[in-house]
Motif scaffolding. Structure first.
Motif, PDB file in Angstrom:
ATOM      1  N   ILE A 136       5.088  -2.315  28.868  1.00  0.00           N
ATOM      2  CA  ILE A 136       4.165  -1.929  27.801  1.00  0.00           C
ATOM      3  C   ILE A 136       4.000  -3.094  26.834  1.00  0.00           C
ATOM      4  O   ILE A 136       4.979  -3.672  26.365  1.00  0.00           O
ATOM      5  N   THR A 137       2.760  -3.444  26.532  1.00  0.00           N
ATOM      6  CA  THR A 137       2.497  -4.517  25.582  1.00  0.00           C
ATOM      7  C   THR A 137       2.682  -4.009  24.156  1.00  0.00           C
ATOM      8  O   THR A 137       2.135  -2.959  23.784  1.00  0.00           O
ATOM      9  N   VAL A 138       3.458  -4.738  23.345  1.00  0.00           N
ATOM     10  CA  VAL A 138       3.731  -4.341  21.958  1.00  0.00           C
ATOM     11  C   VAL A 138       3.440  -5.529  21.051  1.00  0.00           C
ATOM     12  O   VAL A 138       4.255  -6.448  20.933  1.00  0.00           O
ATOM     13  N   PRO A 139       2.274  -5.538  20.372  1.00  0.00           N
ATOM     14  CA  PRO A 139       1.955  -6.651  19.472  1.00  0.00           C
ATOM     15  C   PRO A 139       2.934  -6.709  18.295  1.00  0.00           C
ATOM     16  O   PRO A 139       3.364  -5.672  17.780  1.00  0.00           O
ATOM     17  N   SER A 140       3.285  -7.907  17.863  1.00  0.00           N
ATOM     18  CA  SER A 140       4.190  -8.060  16.732  1.00  0.00           C
ATOM     19  C   SER A 140       3.413  -8.007  15.421  1.00  0.00           C
ATOM     20  O   SER A 140       2.187  -8.156  15.396  1.00  0.00           O
ATOM     21  N   ALA A 141       4.120  -7.763  14.337  1.00  0.00           N
ATOM     22  CA  ALA A 141       3.507  -7.642  13.012  1.00  0.00           C
ATOM     23  C   ALA A 141       4.564  -7.923  11.955  1.00  0.00           C
ATOM     24  O   ALA A 141       5.758  -8.052  12.262  1.00  0.00           O
ATOM     25  N   ILE A 142       4.128  -8.006  10.696  1.00  0.00           N
ATOM     26  CA  ILE A 142       5.048  -8.134   9.569  1.00  0.00           C
ATOM     27  C   ILE A 142       5.121  -6.780   8.874  1.00  0.00           C
ATOM     28  O   ILE A 142       4.100  -6.177   8.558  1.00  0.00           O
ATOM     29  N   GLN A 143       6.333  -6.295   8.655  1.00  0.00           N
ATOM     30  CA  GLN A 143       6.470  -4.981   8.052  1.00  0.00           C
ATOM     31  C   GLN A 143       7.420  -5.010   6.854  1.00  0.00           C
ATOM     32  O   GLN A 143       8.160  -5.967   6.647  1.00  0.00           O
ATOM     33  N   ILE A 144       7.364  -3.927   6.094  1.00  0.00           N
ATOM     34  CA  ILE A 144       8.288  -3.745   4.980  1.00  0.00           C
ATOM     35  C   ILE A 144       9.620  -3.284   5.553  1.00  0.00           C
ATOM     36  O   ILE A 144       9.704  -2.241   6.205  1.00  0.00           O
ATOM     37  N   ALA A 145      10.669  -4.076   5.315  1.00  0.00           N
ATOM     38  CA  ALA A 145      11.989  -3.736   5.846  1.00  0.00           C
ATOM     39  C   ALA A 145      12.891  -3.110   4.789  1.00  0.00           C
ATOM     40  O   ALA A 145      13.863  -2.429   5.124  1.00  0.00           O
ATOM     41  N   TYR A 146      12.581  -3.324   3.510  1.00  0.00           N
ATOM     42  CA  TYR A 146      13.395  -2.760   2.426  1.00  0.00           C
ATOM     43  C   TYR A 146      12.544  -2.700   1.168  1.00  0.00           C
ATOM     44  O   TYR A 146      11.766  -3.617   0.877  1.00  0.00           O
ATOM     45  N   VAL A 147      12.685  -1.593   0.428  1.00  0.00           N
ATOM     46  CA  VAL A 147      11.992  -1.427  -0.848  1.00  0.00           C
ATOM     47  C   VAL A 147      13.037  -1.224  -1.939  1.00  0.00           C
ATOM     48  O   VAL A 147      13.849  -0.292  -1.866  1.00  0.00           O
ATOM     49  N   ASP A 148      13.029  -2.092  -2.941  1.00  0.00           N
ATOM     50  CA  ASP A 148      13.941  -1.957  -4.080  1.00  0.00           C
ATOM     51  C   ASP A 148      13.594  -0.663  -4.822  1.00  0.00           C
ATOM     52  O   ASP A 148      12.468  -0.508  -5.307  1.00  0.00           O
ATOM     53  N   PRO A 149      14.540   0.283  -4.893  1.00  0.00           N
ATOM     54  CA  PRO A 149      14.225   1.574  -5.529  1.00  0.00           C
ATOM     55  C   PRO A 149      13.879   1.470  -7.003  1.00  0.00           C
ATOM     56  O   PRO A 149      13.330   2.408  -7.570  1.00  0.00           O
ATOM     57  N   THR A 150      14.190   0.344  -7.640  1.00  0.00           N
ATOM     58  CA  THR A 150      13.850   0.156  -9.062  1.00  0.00           C
ATOM     59  C   THR A 150      12.733  -0.865  -9.250  1.00  0.00           C
ATOM     60  O   THR A 150      12.418  -1.224 -10.377  1.00  0.00           O
ATOM     61  N   GLY A 151      12.147  -1.344  -8.162  1.00  0.00           N
ATOM     62  CA  GLY A 151      11.143  -2.390  -8.245  1.00  0.00           C
ATOM     63  C   GLY A 151       9.716  -1.872  -8.307  1.00  0.00           C
ATOM     64  O   GLY A 151       9.467  -0.660  -8.230  1.00  0.00           O
ATOM     65  N   PRO A 152       8.747  -2.775  -8.410  1.00  0.00           N
ATOM     66  CA  PRO A 152       7.337  -2.397  -8.557  1.00  0.00           C
ATOM     67  C   PRO A 152       6.774  -1.597  -7.378  1.00  0.00           C
ATOM     68  O   PRO A 152       5.814  -0.840  -7.547  1.00  0.00           O
ATOM     69  N   SER A 153       7.341  -1.772  -6.176  1.00  0.00           N
ATOM     70  CA  SER A 153       6.797  -1.102  -4.993  1.00  0.00           C
ATOM     71  C   SER A 153       7.415   0.264  -4.722  1.00  0.00           C
ATOM     72  O   SER A 153       7.004   0.945  -3.774  1.00  0.00           O
TER      73      SER A 153
END
Length: 345
Positions: A136-153
């Motif tokens: 199965i072909t699986v294209p790569s990408a950039i993803q969010i791996a961690y979100v600071d619970p006190t940060g802007p995101s």
């Protein structure tokens, strides 16, 4: 009473006190001990399958594929001489320099975040490698791996959101995203186009200034655009990258008919790289001890950890793992013939 006897009577308690203090003084050492093992083909505490598949057929069968863990002494918990000696005498434990376990430039919070990022990335690489093993072909990408619970995101971005564009421009690397965010030093909003659960969304975030630069409070990692969904319900307290090989074998087993393990219990360790190569890990002896305690009869050892298992004589078969493909083939060979010749250290 002679002066010698008086001197001994005075000195003996002092020696005992000083000896006790010496045994209790913290030293720059930490320890590794065998941790729990987890059956990726099993069910979690809520009795749900650990591997959840949506959009493709799943095959749940007998057998166990267990990833192994190591318990490290805690942050700022340096061993005393007495504790170090007791662990050194235990063949299933290891005494290592404290900075190996807890690097000098890290904090407890940073270590926890890093472990979470590594676990997220290891799961997604494992999914991709298993699917690629199935053609199965699986294209790569950039993803969010961690979100600071006190940060802007916080509450705006989620782990595994795939970043497609920033400020309307396509991004191909983590550096592209970081550079785009750094242009917002005037307090303006960063616009991210993301993919979440097969839907594209636009999210706007106001960066915070950290060490003089705009930051949105996330860590980025290796991601993929999967053709269907595979989720792993793993204890969130477990971090690190070393379960990658076991995750990938278990996912492959779940996506294919029949039992890859032949109904047996196998275990192992190894960080899985995007090209399917199995990388080295720490605490191999402690992981083998944990696997043996869990009843495993075969254990995968990363090729670069072979030197670390010299002299060990566990009651299970040690098999060298160079790639996920070779490990999968070795497992299938072993199931057909437990006495077959397999890659060894």
């Amino acid at each position: 009473m002679s002066q010698r006897i008086v001197a001994v009577c005075i000195a003996a308690p002092l020696v005992l006190i000083l000896g006790g203090l010496a045994l209790a003084v913290p030293l720059p050492y930490a320890s590794y001990s065998p941790g729990p093992t987890f059956n990726v083909l099993g069910k979690d505490a809520d009795q749900a399958e650990v591997i959840q598949v949506d959009g493709a057929k799943a095959y749940y069968d007998d057998g166990q594929i267990r990833f192994t863990t190591v318990l490290a002494s805690g942050y700022n918990q340096k061993l005393s001489l007495g504790a170090a000696l007791s662990r050194w005498l235990d063949p299933d434990k290891a005494v290592v320099p404290y900075d190996v376990v807890h690097p000098a430039d890290s904090t407890a919070t940073q270590e926890k975040a890093e472990g979470a990022v590594e676990m997220t990335t290891s799961q997604d690489v494992a999914k991709a490698v298993a699917m690629q093993e199935l053609g199965i072909t699986v294209p790569s990408a950039i993803q969010i791996a961690y979100v600071d619970p006190t940060g802007p995101s916080s509450r705006k971005l989620l782990v595994r959101d795939v970043v497609k564009k920033v400020d309307g421009k396509p991004v191909a690397t983590s550096k592209d995203i970081q550079s785009a965010v750094e242009t917002h030093d005037d307090g303006s909003l960063v616009e991210l186009r993301i993919e979440r659960d097969r839907r594209e969304l636009t999210v706007r975030i106001k960066p915070a200034i950290v060490d003089g630069k705009p930051r949105i409070g996330v860590q980025l990692g290796q991601g993929y655009e999967f053709p269907f969904t595979v989720n792993l319900r793993v204890d969130p307290n477990v971090g690190g990258p070393s379960a990658g090989l076991m995750f990938s074998l278990a996912i492959y087993d779940t996506l294919t008919p029949g039992s890859l393990t032949g109904g047996r219990t196998i275990a192992g360790t190894g960080e899985l790289l995007p090209d399917g190569t199995v990388g080295p890990i720490g605490g191999i002896a402690q992981k083998i001890a944990g696997a043996q305690e869990a009843g495993a009869t075969l254990f995968f050892v990363p090729k670069d950890n072979c030197a670390d298992v010299k002299g060990l004589d566990p009651d299970l078969r040690l098999v060298k793992a160079t790639t996920m493909h070779e490990a999968r083939e070795a497992l299938q060979t072993w199931v057909k013939d437990p006495g077959a010749t397999l890659p060894t250290c």
